[in-house]
Enzyme design. Structure first.
Site, PDB file in Angstrom:
ATOM      1  N   SER A   1       0.784  -0.904  -0.249  1.00 45.87           N
ATOM      2  CA  SER A   1      -0.177  -0.326   0.025  1.00 45.87           C
ATOM      3  C   SER A   1       0.871   1.441  -0.255  1.00 45.87           C
ATOM      4  CB  SER A   1      -1.294   0.093   1.429  1.00 45.87           C
ATOM      5  OG  SER A   1      -1.178   1.305   1.225  1.00 45.87           O
TER       6      SER A   1
ATOM      7  N   ASN B   1     -11.321  -1.281 -13.219  1.00 44.90           N
ATOM      8  CA  ASN B   1     -10.060  -0.710 -14.270  1.00 44.90           C
ATOM      9  C   ASN B   1      -9.728   0.040 -12.765  1.00 44.90           C
ATOM     10  OD1 ASN B   1      -8.376   0.629 -14.422  1.00 44.90           O
ATOM     11  ND2 ASN B   1     -10.386   2.667 -15.728  1.00 44.90           N
TER      12      ASN B   1
ATOM     13  N   HIS C   1       1.342   4.288   4.656  1.00 41.75           N
ATOM     14  CA  HIS C   1       2.276   4.174   5.285  1.00 41.75           C
ATOM     15  C   HIS C   1       3.811   4.099   4.566  1.00 41.75           C
ATOM     16  CE1 HIS C   1      -0.926   0.195   4.541  1.00 41.75           C
ATOM     17  NE2 HIS C   1      -1.654   1.495   4.670  1.00 41.75           N
TER      18      HIS C   1
END
Lengths: 227, 444
Positions: free
Chosen positions: B216, B289, B221
């Site tokens: 991530s 998508n 993060h």
């Protein structure tokens, strides 16, 4: 593997006559990364700066292996793009490459008694494998190669090295032996091995049909037919 | 047209100037500046790259995406990196890929069981439910906060097909044991590496052990692209399937703006379509998508240059927090790295002992009142979350530790924006809180 653009320079260009050329390319922005049997896209656009829309390009199999610093491709002048290549490419010319593409040898396949059949410049993706260390993982491979004549076999040096490793190699020179005999190959090898075929589209189509019609499961017939 | 390069250089120079004027060097004022648990850490390089990508105006995957993916590939030593728009999307894609019919008998099917833990973030578990499979929850151990291996062994049934686990807050689970169990039982392993990008287990990066792993790039993060994530694998077939699920389910792998890179766009036959149907519009998966933009990747490319330093700073901050909380061993259980691991800690996890004369919420509210941000261990016990109450899942064991974590655990940041000054200030606040509590108790 990451598909990446490489600004590259032609470091050598060899004409084999009759509009067939081998060019060697060196990257100007980091080492090439690819697997044996993969192909690249080559673009000639001198205005392209590496950003935005990828310019017009054509695919070519890489005949060098991934452990080599440079990439070698062989092309035959057949259409507008390859004519432009013949006109514009010289030693020192800069081009853009985008690679790697294709999964010819990364698809699941059996590496025992594997059959490789190539016609003409169709041998190039096979050479990438044959000259790579990963080829030692194949047990008892059978290699069948067809050329218009002995003079058209421009890969003799690499192939001699294969012969020295005692691999089974069978040549058909069309002017002497006639075209590659798929019936004979099929009979010699039977339904068990995986068959790889590379060459002119019509050859791939005919050979594939023949093998499947003669009991080779279609999952065992693998072709390099982007051309 | 002729002078666009010069204009570009001028914009870049101005951008660097802007960064220095707007973001450079901020003073920490104790009691006034927030001690965040996480945040984006960047310099002019990220902004310059974002501006460069904006000026390219290619927007979808382009040159920066190539560079970003390559840098991740080199850092981890994995063959394939598929960029996507979030870590949660990465988990969804990783899981979806294993349901592909292209995998034949090995594919995951509705009704199959997938082992995970309930003490974590929902993005690890949600895809299992979304695809009609059954999460089987196993308890975790304290103080590693990772799956209990003995209980994991007991959770395996003939229906078990996959293990989907996160390295909790940067601390690798017992990878040797998990991989051995997976091998013995022919199970897929998805490593949710979202909180552990840069962690190592026995000298090897996490995210390289399972069949497939995820990262991530959300701002909390290890590196950030704003929103963003990636799926990593060495398996060529899985990589192709993930790409397909990410890009609408299409069979063709051409990037945006590319056509016919396979050279057989109009010569193949798929499904019941007519032979030669345009390969660019052939769909072999039921896809999404979920692509990343080149602007995000441009930021990520610059962040990758900082990742080793970021990991080092996270480890140092972890040590500092450990020093602070180890002063009170009678009240706190301090997290421990899994044996053989070297975590790039996402956070410093603290669990209150039963005999502590205060509860978790009293402490975290006090810290937050003093501008020290804390977080609970995400969802606590996922099975108690409203969205999960009526879902089809199975407890493989009691979840006693998971419940204990839900009630008694919190974490503090280790992110590289955190300074020793901030931790020293926090230490003072913690000391005051505990002194106050002890004083209150004496008065009682």
């Amino acid at each position: 593997m990451i598909i990446k653009r490489y600004r590259s320079v032609v470091v050598s260009l060899q004409s084999h006559g009759e509009g067939i050329y081998t060019i060697e390319l060196q990257s100007l922005n980091g080492g090439y990364k690819y697997a044996p049997g993969q192909f690249l896209h080559l673009a000639l656009d001198s205005d392209y700066d590496g950003t935005g829309q990828w310019p017009e390009s054509r695919c070519f199999s890489m005949q060098s292996n991934p452990d080599e610093t440079n990439i070698r491709i062989t092309y035959a002048v057949k259409g507008r793009f390859t004519t432009m290549m013949e006109t514009h490419l010289r030693e020192g010319s800069e081009v853009w490459l985008k690679l790697p593409y294709g999964d010819l040898f990364t698809r699941d396949h059996v590496k025992v008694n594997t059959v490789f059949i190539a016609g003409g410049t169709g041998i190039t993706p096979f050479l990438s494998l044959f000259t790579h260390e990963s080829f030692s993982g194949y047990s008892n491979p059978k290699i069948y190669l067809g050329f218009r004549s002995s003079e058209h076999n421009t890969y003799k040096a690499e192939l001699n090295r294969l012969c020295n490793r005692h691999h089974y190699l069978r040549f058909w020179y069309q002017d002497v032996d006639g075209p590659i005999n798929i019936q004979q190959i099929c009979k010699e090898n039977g339904p068990n091995p995986d068959y790889f075929i590379s060459g002119p589209p019509e050859m791939i189509k005919t050979f594939t049909s023949y093998l499947i019609e003669n009991g080779i499961p279609d999952s065992q017939v693998k072709t390099d037919d982007w051309g | 047209m002729g002078d666009h390069s010069a204009i570009r250089q001028e914009i870049i120079a101005k951008t660097i100037q802007y960064y220095k004027a707007r973001f450079d060097e901020k003073e920490f004022i104790p009691g006034k500046t927030r001690v965040n648990y996480a945040g984006r850490v960047f310099d002019e390089k990220e902004i310059v790259n974002a501006v460069e990508a904006s000026l390219d105006f290619w927007l979808t995957e382009g040159r920066f995406s190539e560079n970003f993916a390559e840098k991740i590939s080199e850092f981890l030593g994995v063959e394939h990196v598929l960029l996507t728009n979030s870590g949660s999307s990465a988990n969804l894609l990783a899981f979806a890929a294993l349901t592909s019919e292209k995998l034949g008998e090995r594919r995951l099917k509705p009704g199959d069981e997938v082992i995970s833990v309930a003490a974590g973030f929902p993005a690890t578990v949600a895809p299992i439910i979304q695809y009609g499979l059954i999460p089987v929850f196993v308890d975790v151990t304290i103080p590693t906060y990772n799956i209990d291996i003995a209980m994991l062994r007991g959770a395996i049934t003939p229906q078990t097909r996959c293990i989907f686990l996160a390295h909790t807050l940067g601390n690798p689970f017992d990878i040797d044991a998990v991989m051995q169990i997976a091998e013995e039982n022919n199970l897929w392993v998805i490593e949710d590496n979202c909180d552990a990008f840069g962690s190592e287990y026995k000298g090897r990066k996490t995210g390289t052990f399972g069949n497939i792993s995820t990262i991530s790039f959300y701002p909390a993060h290890h590196i950030t692209t704003g929103e963003g994530g990636a799926v990593c694998t060495d398996d060529h077939q899985l990589a192709a399937i993930v790409r397909s699920f990410r890009d609408w389910g299409r069979d063709c792998y051409c990037a945006g703006g590319e056509n016919n890179t396979c050279g057989k766009r109009f010569s193949q036959q798929f499904g019941n379509l007519p032979k030669g149907f345009d390969h660019k519009y052939v769909y072999s998966e039921i896809g999404y998508n979920l692509k990343m933009t080149d602007i995000q990747a441009a930021i990520g490319t610059a962040q990758m240059g900082k990742l080793p330093l970021f990991c080092k700073q996270r480890k140092n901050n972890f040590k500092e927090w450990h020093r602070v909380f180890s002063k009170y061993p009678e009240y706190f259980i301090l997290t421990e790295a899994t044996e053989g691991s070297d975590p790039a800690w996402f956070a410093f996890i603290v669990t209150l002992k039963e005999q502590a004369p205060f509860n978790r919420d009293e402490l975290t509210m006090y810290l937050n009142d003093n501008l020290i941000e804390t977080r609970n261990l995400f969802a606590g016990n996922l099975t108690r979350q409203p969205g999960y109450l009526n879902q089809n899942f199975r407890h493989a064991s009691n979840l006693d530790n998971t419940d204990y974590i839900m009630n008694n655990t919190f974490f503090l940041g280790t992110y590289p924006g955190l300074t020793k000054e901030m931790i020293d200030y926090s230490e003072g606040v913690l000391d005051l809180f505990i002194a106050g509590k002890l004083h209150d108790n004496k008065e009682i």
